[in-house]
Design an enzyme around this catalytic site. Structure first.
Site, short mmCIF file in Angstrom:
data_model
loop_
_atom_site.label_atom_id
_atom_site.label_comp_id
_atom_site.label_asym_id
_atom_site.label_seq_id
_atom_site.Cartn_x
_atom_site.Cartn_y
_atom_site.Cartn_z
N CYS B 83 45.77 16.18 38.76
CA CYS B 83 45.69 14.92 39.52
C CYS B 83 44.30 14.72 40.10
CB CYS B 83 46.72 14.88 40.64
SG CYS B 83 48.24 15.73 40.28
N HIS B 332 49.82 6.12 42.60
CA HIS B 332 49.14 7.35 42.18
C HIS B 332 49.17 7.49 40.65
CE1 HIS B 332 47.70 11.37 42.08
NE2 HIS B 332 48.82 12.02 42.28
#
Ligand SMILES: [Zn+2]
Lengths: 134, 385
Positions: B83, B332
């Site tokens: 991420c 996200h």
């Protein structure tokens, strides 16, 4: 989970085998290839007792496909009595009964299934200790 | 090394982009950033992405995106740090220009998470953790964060409701960001009653899965006068790492990767905590906001929630956080997130944010992008010229 990986990790999965630095005695689970304390590369196998306490836990209600059939299930960080911390599922206990600090012992259980025709993966889980009969 | 500035910003809205693939999303962001900078082409392209191989069966994104953005032939590679991929790709662009190897570069973060079903994506996200010892034991990425949150509540005596300020603030800000996924407020009651995913983490603790792309153009500081794009100075961009699994950390609640990355970035920039006007934390989960505030040195260990309860994290507060909604409210799109943060920080410093979320006199912004549960951390500091 694929067959080669299951085979490769068999001693860790079924025996809770880690290793120990031959120089400084530090214990590791999972196995390391160099001692993180003294940088010694000579390490021997070490089998942990499987006794420990719960450091933290969570009940999983939403999981990846090969764990979907098992929800809700409990995962935890276990502090082994010899030192290292292990990530594992808890067994033989329901969500409301788990507490940080409670003693647990290792058992071998079904971990996941790779579909109807796939491999059934076994490995360590932890449960409240069952006292040995006199 | 030369000083480097950002001169162009581009982003697609964070959405479920059913009609667009990776190439369209990335190309849109790159072309918008080039247009904003006033350039047709750059010498190098760095693509931040986590899951294209697993979810779309597509790797080799460097060549693919360079071609799609009309720059076939230039140096172009993909950078992966789970991420944290996007900010890691930004650092590569910065190093390429700072070293003098190239005079212009683009960093683009892109992710297409709706390419597969939700459970396949859950499995994909778990690849950020230790595959042999965490993911294959049944730990989703949410579960790993739940273990942290449970222990944190136990050690410091916090209740579930104490985490609410992070989600409430993020949603309040996301309302004003046209690119955000969730443009509505949430109340304290909604927060505490939300559906539990991995106890104690509920839906309003966790950032939504989404698609998107964000990009920036970087050039040497000495060249900024040649281009129309409004320049923002890159004060620092530093990476720190920690063990990949939580169980190998002495104290999992102390994010050493965050600490290393933040300390390095502060040292490189010559800034102190007092100089930072904005902190865009990697608030993938509420617990990460608290732990990041502490490990970055803004708040004492264990005090993150007490501090946030005073609500000094709004746009006019002592340390504004998630000013465009953060991961929680903006969304996200994992391998793109770090560049959304950098685009938002640069927008704040340019002074061109929507008035409701513009931080008054924003001079210095810190953005933190995390891959895995604190394993690979990039901290970026941007400043006004
Ligand atoms: Zn040793």
């Amino acid at each position: 989970m694929d067959i080669p990986r299951t085979w490769r990790l068999r001693d860790q999965r079924y025996l809770l085998q880690g290793n120990q630095c031959e120089e400084c005695g530090e214990l590791y689970f999972p196995k390391v290839f160099i001692c993180h304390k003294c940088r010694c590369r000579s390490l021997k196998d070490y089998q942990f007792s499987g006794r420990g306490t719960v450091y933290s836990y969570s009940t999983v209600y939403q999981a990846a496909p090969n764990f979907d059939a098992f929800v809700p299930y409990i995962v935890a960080l276990i502090d082994l009595k010899e030192g290292p911390r292990v990530t594992a599922q808890l067994s033989d206990i329901s969500p409301g009964e788990v507490e940080i600090g409670m003693p647990v012992e290792m058992v071998v259980r079904k971990i996941s299934e790779d579909g109807e025709r796939g491999v059934i993966n076994y490995g360590y889980k932890f449960r409240p200790p069952i006292p040995l009969e006199e | 090394m030369r000083q480097v500035a950002i001169i162009g910003l581009g982003q697609t809205p964070v959405r479920e982009h059913w009609e667009k693939g990776i190439r369209e999303l990335a190309a849109n962001a790159v072309l918008d950033a080039l247009e904003d900078a006033g350039l047709h082409r750059v010498e190098a392209l760095y693509v931040g992405n986590m899951l294209s191989g697993l979810l779309a069966g597509q790797e080799n994104l460097g060549a693919l995106i360079a071609e799609t953005a009309g720059m076939a032939g230039i140096e172009a590679i993909k950078v992966e740090a789970a991420c944290g991929s996007a900010a890691a790709s930004f650092r590569q662009a910065l190093l390429a220009v700072a070293s003098g190897a190239v005079d212009s570069a683009v960093a683009v973060g892109v992710e297409k998470l709706t390419e597969m079903s939700g459970t396949a994506t859950t499995a994909g996200l778990a690849t950020a953790a230790d595959s042999d010892y965490e993911a294959s034991m049944g730990l989703s990425f949410v579960a790993i964060n739940a273990l942290l949150m449970q222990r944190y509540m136990y050690e410091f005596g916090y209740s579930k409701a104490d985490f609410a300020p992070f989600a409430v603030n993020a949603h309040d800000n996301a309302k004003y960001n046209i690119n955000a996924m969730f443009r509505y407020s949430v109340s304290m009651e909604q927060y505490t009653n939300a559906k539990v995913i991995c106890d104690p983490i509920n839906l309003l603790d966790s950032s939504p899965i989404a698609d998107g792309a964000a990009a920036v153009v970087v050039v040497p500081l000495e060249h900024v006068g040649r281009y129309p794009g409004q320049a923002v100075l890159i004060e620092a961009c530093e990476i720190g790492t920690d063990t990949i699994s939580l169980d190998n950390r002495e104290n999992p609640l102390q994010l050493k990767g965050v600490q290393r990355s933040a300390q390095k970035a502060l040292k490189t920039s010559g800034k102190s905590h007092k100089d930072i006007n904005i902190f865009e934390a990697h608030d993938a989960f509420s617990i990460m906001s608290a732990l990041s505030l502490e490990a970055s040195g803004f708040v004492e260990f264990g005090h993150g929630l007490k501090w946030a309860a005073k609500m000094n994290i709004g746009p006019g507060g002592d340390l504004p956080m998630s000013t465009f909604g953060g991961l929680k409210g903006r969304g996200h799109p994992v391998g793109a997130t770090g560049l959304y943060q950098i685009v938002e920080g640069a927008t704040q410093i340019r002074g061109t944010a929507p008035s409701e979320i513009q931080v008054p006199d924003a001079r210095c912004a810190m953005m933190q992008n995390i891959g895995g549960s604190g394993a690979n951390v990039t901290t970026t500091i941007l400043g006004k010229l």
